[in-house]
Design a protein around this motif. Sequence first.
Motif, PDB file in Angstrom:
ATOM      1  N   ASP A  18      35.125  54.333  50.181  1.00  5.97           N
ATOM      2  CA  ASP A  18      34.710  53.729  48.916  1.00  5.97           C
ATOM      3  C   ASP A  18      35.557  52.522  48.536  1.00  5.97           C
ATOM      4  O   ASP A  18      35.430  51.988  47.431  1.00  5.97           O
ATOM      5  N   ALA A  19      36.452  52.098  49.445  1.00  5.92           N
ATOM      6  CA  ALA A  19      37.329  50.962  49.136  1.00  5.92           C
ATOM      7  C   ALA A  19      36.700  49.657  49.588  1.00  5.92           C
ATOM      8  O   ALA A  19      35.866  49.621  50.508  1.00  5.92           O
ATOM      9  N   ASP A  20      37.121  48.578  48.939  1.00  5.91           N
ATOM     10  CA  ASP A  20      36.678  47.239  49.322  1.00  5.91           C
ATOM     11  C   ASP A  20      37.609  46.736  50.425  1.00  5.91           C
ATOM     12  O   ASP A  20      38.806  46.522  50.179  1.00  5.91           O
ATOM     13  N   GLY A  31      43.356  52.115  48.474  1.00  6.10           N
ATOM     14  CA  GLY A  31      42.266  51.853  49.411  1.00  6.10           C
ATOM     15  C   GLY A  31      42.581  52.219  50.843  1.00  6.10           C
ATOM     16  O   GLY A  31      41.689  52.198  51.695  1.00  6.10           O
ATOM     17  N   ALA A  43      39.704  43.760  49.538  1.00  6.01           N
ATOM     18  CA  ALA A  43      40.774  44.017  48.577  1.00  6.01           C
ATOM     19  C   ALA A  43      41.952  44.710  49.265  1.00  6.01           C
ATOM     20  O   ALA A  43      43.122  44.410  48.976  1.00  6.01           O
ATOM     21  N   THR A  72      40.683  52.056  56.240  1.00  4.99           N
ATOM     22  CA  THR A  72      40.421  51.993  54.803  1.00  4.99           C
ATOM     23  C   THR A  72      39.524  53.141  54.375  1.00  4.99           C
ATOM     24  O   THR A  72      38.744  53.690  55.165  1.00  4.99           O
TER      25      THR A  72
END
Length: 855
Positions: free
Chosen positions: A687-689, A559, A692, A684
Amino acid sequence: MSVFAIAWKTLRARRAAFAGAFTALFCGAAVITASGILLESGVRSTVPPERYAGADVMVGGNQTLRIPGGDLTVAERLPERVTLPSEVRDAVAAVPGVRAAVGDYDVPVAIAPVEGDAVVPAAPRVTAAHGWDSAVLGPFSPDEGRAPESDSEVVLDAALAAAVGVSPGDEVRIVAAAAPAVYRVAGTVTAPPGAPLERSHTVFLTPAEAARLSGHPGRFDAVGVLAEDGADPGALARSIEDAVPEVTTYTGTAAGRLEFADVAASRSLLTLVAASFGGMAMLVSLFVVAITLALSVHQRRREFAVLRAIGSTPRQIRRLVVGEALLVAAFGGVLGCLPGIVLADVLRGLFARIGVVPDDLPLAVGPLPPLVAVLLVAGTAALGGLATAHRPARISPVEALREAAVDGGEPPRWRRTAGAVCLGAGAVAALTPLYVRGEVGAAGTGSAALLMVIGLALLGPVVPRRLVRLLGAPLRGGRVTGFLAAANSEAGARRTGSALVPLVLAIGFTVTLVYTQSTLAAAAVAQTREGLAADLVLADTGSGGVAAEVVEEVRSTPGVAVVTSVTPTTVFVPFTVFEDRDLAALPARGVDPDGLAATVDLGIADGDIAELRGDAVAMERSQAELLGRGVGDTVEMYLGDGTPVELTLVATYERGIGFGTVTLPREVLEGRTTALPGRLLVRTAEDADPAAVAAALDALGERHPTLSLVDRDGFASGARAEAALAGWVNLVGLAVILGYIAIAVVNTLVMATAGRSREFALLRLVGMSRWQVLRVAGWEALLLVGAAALLGTAVAVLPLAALGTGLLGVPLPAGPPLVYPAVVAGAALLGVLSVLVPTWACLRGRPVEAVGVRE
C-alpha cells in the motif's frame, strides 16, 4: 662428426626451410614467458610500505588455507584478513630481540568536511583509520597540533587535511560502516622521509575508538614489531615464526603486501588469471609448434628418402631431425624470451587500465619464466621432431622415394585412435555446462573446442581429403584452374591438413571463447533480473559495509516492508577426487533469512529456503550435485578467513550465477572481518507509494553519504557491468592467444605455399601464365578457408549449444551476432592473403631457374 654438427650445417644451408619452425618457436617462447612472468608477479610482486615503513618486522595472520589430507599443491589464498588476537601480540612481544609489538586496526572509512549539520555536497574521500598507538610504525608525529586525547578527536595526514579543507580545530565527518560521526581535528602529521603517502591517506583515532569501529576489538589486523638495537630483521622474523607458528612475517618491501589490501587482492587475481591464461597459452603454443615442425619435416620428405636410399639408418634420421629441432628451439626460445618480457608488461598495463590491478604494481621479472619457456619449447621441439621423423625413418628406402613423389597415405593407427579419443573427450567436455552451471561449467567449453581441434589434427589427412573432395566437386567441371585447384588440394591432403588446422583453431577457438564470455554475462544479468524481487537496493560505496543501526534505520523508514542485508564473501569446500583431497573456491552470500523470499527468488529446486537459519546453508543445485551433497547432508567448508564450519544443506537453487553459488545465514559470518553487509535489498509495502519510499531512502542517503540507492534496473545494470569486467579480464589474456593463433595461421600457410615453388614453376613450363597459376592458388585458398569455416563452426557448435542450454535454456549462445561472420571473414582474408602473397613471390623469377632450385 656429431649429429649436432650435421644439423648445424643443415640449418645454415636451408635457413628458409626452417624459418617457419623458428617463427613458431620464437612466438611460443614469448607467450609462455609472458604468462610465466605474470604468474611470478602474482606470487612475488608488491609495492613499498608507507604506514609500516618504520617497522622492522610486520606480523599478519596466515592467509594460506590448507586442509588435512591435501598435498602441498592444495592451497588457496584467503580473501579476507585473518585477524590476530591480543595474545599473539603479547607472544610476539616476548620474543628475544623485540623492543615493542604494536597491534594495528585497519578500519575502512570515508571522510568529508562539515558545515553545521550538513555535509558539504562533495564525494567523501575513502581511506582507512588506525589507532594512534600504531603511529610509531611510520613513524608519524604531529607537525601541527597534537595527538588525539579523546574518542571524539582525530589526526589526519597533512595532504588529506588539505584535500578536505580542514586544519586543527575544525570538524570533519567520518563515516564508518555507513554510520557518520563528527570528530574534531586535533592535529596533522606528515609522512616520514623516504616513505611518502602516495597510495593512500591516513586517519588516526584513539586506540579505543579504532578498536570500536573495527568491529572486532581485541583482534588486530596486523602487529608491527620494533626491534632492539642491532637486531637483524630477517633473523628476528624467523624467530617470531618459530615462536608463534600461526603467523606470517614480512620484512622490507614485502610489508606492502600486508599494508595494502588492494595489492594482496590483485596479486591473487593476477595469479589466478595468469595460471588460467598461461595453461591455455602453453597448450596452444606447444600444439602450434608441433604442427609447424610436422609440416617442416613433411616438406623435406624427398631429402629423407634420399638419405634412406643411400644407407642412413632410422636412428640416424631420427637423431638428425631431433638435433635440428633442438637447435632451432634453442635460438627461437632464447630470442623469444625478450619480447615475452615486453608482452608481459603490455598485459599488466591492460589489466591496470581495466581496473583489476593497481597502476603501481610492478612486474617481478626473474630468470625462472624464461628458463621454463626455453625448456618447454625445446622439449616440444624434440618430441615433435621425434614424432614427425618416425614415419620417414622407419619405412623402406623404396617406399620413402615413392612417398616423396606422392603425397598420400593414411595416418598410423595410434594417431587415428588418439584423434578419436580427443574428439570424444571434447564432446564430453562440451556437455559440462549441462551439469555444472557457472564459470566452472563454462571452462569446459573452451577446453572442448581445443580438444576437438587437436583431434582433427591427429586424424591427419582423413578429414581434409573428404571435405575438400566434397567442396571441390563444383570446380572439377569448370575451367582448368578450378580443376587443378581441386585436384591439388585433394592430392596434397597432408599439406592441406597441416595448413587447415591453424585456420580451424582460429575460427572455432575464437568464436567459442568470445561467445562463452558473452553468454556468462547474459546469464548473470538474466538471473539477476528474474530473481530480484526487491524494489530498491542500497549499497555502501566505501565505508566498509552497513552497520546494524543503519539497517534498522532503513527498516523503520515509512513504506518499507522487508529489508534483506547481503554480505558478499567466498567459501572453500573440500572435496575428494580419486582419493585426493582438493578445495573448491565458491562465491557466497550471507543474508538475513527473515523475509528473504520477499526480496530474492533463488529458484528453489529442492528443500525449503525458510530453514536457512543457524548452522544451515543453501547451494546452487549443480554444484551441490557435483560435490555429492543433497538436502539434509552436512557440508564441511571454510569461511573467507579460514574459519572451519559444518553446515546442514537445507535447500538447492538454480540462480547461482546471479546470486552466488552458496547462500549462508549472516549469523554464520558474525565476528568475521567482512561480516558487515555491503547491500540492502528493500521491498516496499503493497500500500506504499514506491516513489515516496525511494525519496525517503534518498534523503536517508544524504545523512549517510556512502549509501547509494538504485532501482531494480540499476542493480541489473551493475550486475552486467561486473560480468563485463570479468569478461574483459579473460579476453585480455585470451587476446594474446588469439594473436598467436593468427601468427600461426600466416606462418603455416606461408610455409606450405613457399614450399611449392618448383610445382608452380612446372605449371609455368607446361604453358600456364602467372595469372592462371595465381587463380589456381586462389581457388585452393578458397577451398581451404571454406573447409576451415565448416570445421571451425562444427568445433564451436556443440560447446556453445550446450552452454546456451545450460545457462540460458536455449541452444544458442548470447552475444553480438556479427562476431561469428567477422571471425570467419577475418580468418578467410588472412588465409587467402597468406597463400596468394607467397605464390606471387614464387612466380616473380624465371620458371627454368625455379625448377633447378634445391628443395
